[in-house]
Design an enzyme around this catalytic site. Sequence first.
Site, PDB file in Angstrom:
ATOM      1  N   SER A 112       8.350  -0.751   2.448  1.00  0.00           N
ATOM      2  CA  SER A 112       7.031  -1.395   2.445  1.00  0.00           C
ATOM      3  C   SER A 112       6.085  -0.824   3.494  1.00  0.00           C
ATOM      4  O   SER A 112       5.819   0.361   3.529  1.00  0.00           O
ATOM      5  CB  SER A 112       7.219  -2.895   2.605  1.00  0.00           C
ATOM      6  OG  SER A 112       6.009  -3.557   2.399  1.00  0.00           O
ATOM      7  N   HIS A 113       5.651  -1.667   4.435  1.00  0.00           N
ATOM      8  CA  HIS A 113       4.664  -1.259   5.436  1.00  0.00           C
ATOM      9  C   HIS A 113       5.309  -0.590   6.645  1.00  0.00           C
ATOM     10  O   HIS A 113       4.617  -0.177   7.562  1.00  0.00           O
ATOM     11  CB  HIS A 113       3.901  -2.503   5.891  1.00  0.00           C
ATOM     12  CG  HIS A 113       4.838  -3.577   6.359  1.00  0.00           C
ATOM     13  ND1 HIS A 113       5.608  -4.295   5.468  1.00  0.00           N
ATOM     14  CD2 HIS A 113       5.177  -3.994   7.588  1.00  0.00           C
ATOM     15  CE1 HIS A 113       6.375  -5.122   6.139  1.00  0.00           C
ATOM     16  NE2 HIS A 113       6.138  -4.968   7.438  1.00  0.00           N
ATOM     17  N   ASP A 276      -0.539  -1.276   1.217  1.00  0.00           N
ATOM     18  CA  ASP A 276       0.559  -0.821   2.079  1.00  0.00           C
ATOM     19  C   ASP A 276       1.426   0.240   1.411  1.00  0.00           C
ATOM     20  O   ASP A 276       1.100   0.743   0.334  1.00  0.00           O
ATOM     21  CB  ASP A 276       1.400  -2.018   2.529  1.00  0.00           C
ATOM     22  CG  ASP A 276       2.236  -2.601   1.408  1.00  0.00           C
ATOM     23  OD1 ASP A 276       1.830  -2.478   0.244  1.00  0.00           O
ATOM     24  OD2 ASP A 276       3.310  -3.179   1.696  1.00  0.00           O
ATOM     25  N   ASP A 278       4.198   0.333  -0.327  1.00  0.00           N
ATOM     26  CA  ASP A 278       4.659   0.167  -1.710  1.00  0.00           C
ATOM     27  C   ASP A 278       3.639  -0.543  -2.607  1.00  0.00           C
ATOM     28  O   ASP A 278       3.958  -0.896  -3.741  1.00  0.00           O
ATOM     29  CB  ASP A 278       6.000  -0.567  -1.738  1.00  0.00           C
ATOM     30  CG  ASP A 278       5.919  -1.964  -1.150  1.00  0.00           C
ATOM     31  OD1 ASP A 278       5.078  -2.192  -0.256  1.00  0.00           O
ATOM     32  OD2 ASP A 278       6.695  -2.841  -1.568  1.00  0.00           O
ATOM     33  N   ASP A 280       2.112  -3.514  -2.510  1.00  0.00           N
ATOM     34  CA  ASP A 280       2.069  -4.945  -2.820  1.00  0.00           C
ATOM     35  C   ASP A 280       1.179  -5.743  -1.866  1.00  0.00           C
ATOM     36  O   ASP A 280       0.874  -6.898  -2.137  1.00  0.00           O
ATOM     37  CB  ASP A 280       3.485  -5.548  -2.918  1.00  0.00           C
ATOM     38  CG  ASP A 280       4.317  -5.351  -1.666  1.00  0.00           C
ATOM     39  OD1 ASP A 280       3.814  -4.742  -0.699  1.00  0.00           O
ATOM     40  OD2 ASP A 280       5.488  -5.789  -1.664  1.00  0.00           O
ATOM     41  N   ARG A 281       0.753  -5.132  -0.767  1.00  0.00           N
ATOM     42  CA  ARG A 281      -0.127  -5.856   0.161  1.00  0.00           C
ATOM     43  C   ARG A 281      -1.579  -5.431  -0.008  1.00  0.00           C
ATOM     44  O   ARG A 281      -1.860  -4.359  -0.546  1.00  0.00           O
ATOM     45  CB  ARG A 281       0.277  -5.576   1.597  1.00  0.00           C
ATOM     46  CG  ARG A 281       1.651  -6.081   1.951  1.00  0.00           C
ATOM     47  CD  ARG A 281       1.907  -5.929   3.423  1.00  0.00           C
ATOM     48  NE  ARG A 281       3.215  -6.459   3.746  1.00  0.00           N
ATOM     49  CZ  ARG A 281       3.571  -6.889   4.947  1.00  0.00           C
ATOM     50  NH1 ARG A 281       2.718  -6.814   5.952  1.00  0.00           N
ATOM     51  NH2 ARG A 281       4.777  -7.364   5.163  1.00  0.00           N
ATOM     52  N   LYS A 375       3.940  -9.565  -5.168  1.00  0.00           N
ATOM     53  CA  LYS A 375       2.557  -9.537  -4.722  1.00  0.00           C
ATOM     54  C   LYS A 375       1.953  -8.207  -5.152  1.00  0.00           C
ATOM     55  O   LYS A 375       2.679  -7.249  -5.404  1.00  0.00           O
ATOM     56  CB  LYS A 375       2.447  -9.768  -3.226  1.00  0.00           C
ATOM     57  CG  LYS A 375       3.284  -8.863  -2.347  1.00  0.00           C
ATOM     58  CD  LYS A 375       3.269  -9.405  -0.918  1.00  0.00           C
ATOM     59  CE  LYS A 375       3.977  -8.479   0.049  1.00  0.00           C
ATOM     60  NZ  LYS A 375       5.350  -8.882   0.316  1.00  0.00           N
TER      61      LYS A 375
HETATM   62  C1  VG1 Z   1       7.189  -9.740   6.323  1.00  0.00           C
HETATM   63  C2  VG1 Z   1       6.101 -10.751   6.041  1.00  0.00           C
HETATM   64  C3  VG1 Z   1       6.414 -11.522   4.782  1.00  0.00           C
HETATM   65  C4  VG1 Z   1       6.622 -10.539   3.620  1.00  0.00           C
HETATM   66  C5  VG1 Z   1       7.663  -9.510   3.983  1.00  0.00           C
HETATM   67  C6  VG1 Z   1       7.792  -8.436   2.916  1.00  0.00           C
HETATM   68  O1  VG1 Z   1       8.422 -10.403   6.532  1.00  0.00           O
HETATM   69  O2  VG1 Z   1       5.956 -11.634   7.123  1.00  0.00           O
HETATM   70  O3  VG1 Z   1       5.356 -12.404   4.500  1.00  0.00           O
HETATM   71  O4  VG1 Z   1       7.019 -11.231   2.467  1.00  0.00           O
HETATM   72  O5  VG1 Z   1       7.316  -8.864   5.199  1.00  0.00           O
HETATM   73  O6  VG1 Z   1       6.581  -7.769   2.752  1.00  0.00           O
HETATM   74  P1  VG1 Z   1       9.023 -10.723   7.988  1.00  0.00           P
HETATM   75  O7  VG1 Z   1      10.338 -11.363   7.710  1.00  0.00           O
HETATM   76  O8  VG1 Z   1       9.084  -9.419   8.725  1.00  0.00           O
HETATM   77  O9  VG1 Z   1       8.039 -11.643   8.638  1.00  0.00           O
HETATM   78  V1  VG1 Z   1       6.483  -6.150   2.181  1.00  0.00           V
HETATM   79  O10 VG1 Z   1       4.974  -5.774   1.849  1.00  0.00           O
HETATM   80  O11 VG1 Z   1       8.017  -5.954   1.851  1.00  0.00           O
HETATM   81  O12 VG1 Z   1       6.852  -5.946   0.949  1.00  0.00           O
HETATM   82 CO    CO Z   2       4.934  -4.044   0.778  1.00  0.00          CO
END
Ligand code: VG1
Ligand code: CO
Length: 542
Positions: A112-113, A276, A278, A280-281, A375
Amino acid sequence: MTIQTIPTAPIDGQKPGTSGLRKKVSVFATPGYLETYTQAIFDAVSPEGAVLVMGGDGRYFNREAMATILRIAAANGVARVIVGQNGILSTPAASHLIRKRKANGGLILSASHNPGGPSGDFGLKYNIANGGPAPEAVTDAIVACADRIDRYKIIAADAPALSNLGEVRFGDMVIEVVDPVSDYATLMEELFDFDAIRQMIAGAFTLRFDAMHAVTGPYATEIFQQRLGAPSGSVINAIPSEDFGGGHPDPNPVWAKPLYDLMLGSDAPDFGAASDGDGDRNMILGRGIYVTPSDSLAILAANAHLVPGYQIGIAGVARSMPTSTASDRVADHLGVEAFQTPTGWKFFGNLLDAGRATLCGEESAGTGSDHVREKDGLWAVLMWLNILAVRKVSVATLVKEHWATFGRDYYSRHDYEGIAGDAAAELMDALKDNLSSLPGKSTHGMTVNAAEDFSYTDPIDGSVSTGQGIILTFEGGARAMLRLSGTGTEGATLRVYLEQYAPPDTSHDLDAQTALSNVIKATSELVQIEHFTKRKAPDVIT
Ligand code: VG1
Ligand code: CO
């Protein structure tokens, strides 16, 4: 083709975090590690004859990992793997493809990010047949398999390249390479009034989308520039790179600072957005204004009926626990249900499947709807563009009108990153031990009304998820939420979420940190943040 059975040892069995398993590339690349984890997934989900979708965000190690996963899939009897060309699929596009092709599930390769590259992070996430992240029952089963695994099965031959569209056989399995963008772009055309957005863009309206060298580049170029007619250069950093240009592909004011500065400066276009790693953000900005994700969810909910895909109205709005309560007020006004779930998109799946929630959102820049089960960053951007095209106002006007109607929820998240795991656990344990003593306590002009260790009972299947974070509610409607991150790969990250409600008839013009200063001070003191973390201030404030 020969199937080899290779002995292996259980891997750490760490419970997959908020969203799949995330580790340093160096861990995933340790010989046998990825193989063992992949086999544990297949042991947990019965792969015989299955159709799976696979894709990733293009980060470093994706290519090698996919080649390995294909060899293990074929050895485990998977019938077909549908994979994005060159291994590319955004997370929402993968979710859509699972649903559209009625696949049994999917494998998404992304952290992800989190930053990428050889010293960066890698991740592997299993999604189920509804297109969404595996629920806790499935991730628990994967962990149990990883804990007792003693072998993995793998085809002895190299997997084919994923550069040509079409089908190839690999053992008894078919690998189908598809265009990663077209099905997704078509879904967006079905949901939104592309003519209205095109007309707005053909007028004086200007936009800038920052793909942050990550997966949305090809999607955004096709949708905004090809299909909606935005001039070239509207989408920047559009070529996915293995290390995201050396940055964090995290769309917030800290990591997407160039876009943020552009939008708050004197040459700002009308609209700015970013996504981000991948896809989804999302981050949404207007000229001179940053829209918090919590506000964005509320504003989209209040205006969704203006968008073709949601013109019959929405059934309900779900938000994660630390997301501000702004969307609850909109749900109340619309007379629809409002839900508060734990952090992580997997908790929205049942509500979406049951038709109880139509829109969902998280404070961490995640917004989405029942069109997929993840998302969806570009979806959120198109929601905004469609609403702006109908309302014919600026982003700033839309936001300020919303506050004038519903009030404003000042909001901020303070992250303490890379603190010692023990210290983080001690802070949370001490807080839990003291929970019952907090109500009634007053400091810095704030009085605690309630202190709760958040646990969630899924309204659809009755499953219970405990220990999902602490909520402090203060007199006057402020809240502070505390939890430990489940996606980090170095030490522990403490997240402190802060919100303060300002009713419609009060000022909405304060800087968020100023408006929140008493909540911040009271929370730091009640929780003894400095004592436990040894930090005077958070590392990242968004
Ligand atoms: C973080 C965010 C959460 C989100 C998760 C995955 O998790 O706070 O809201 O669902 O990332 O996002 P954490 O446990 O680090 O707070 V991402 O864009 O995987 O896909
Ligand atoms: Co993501």
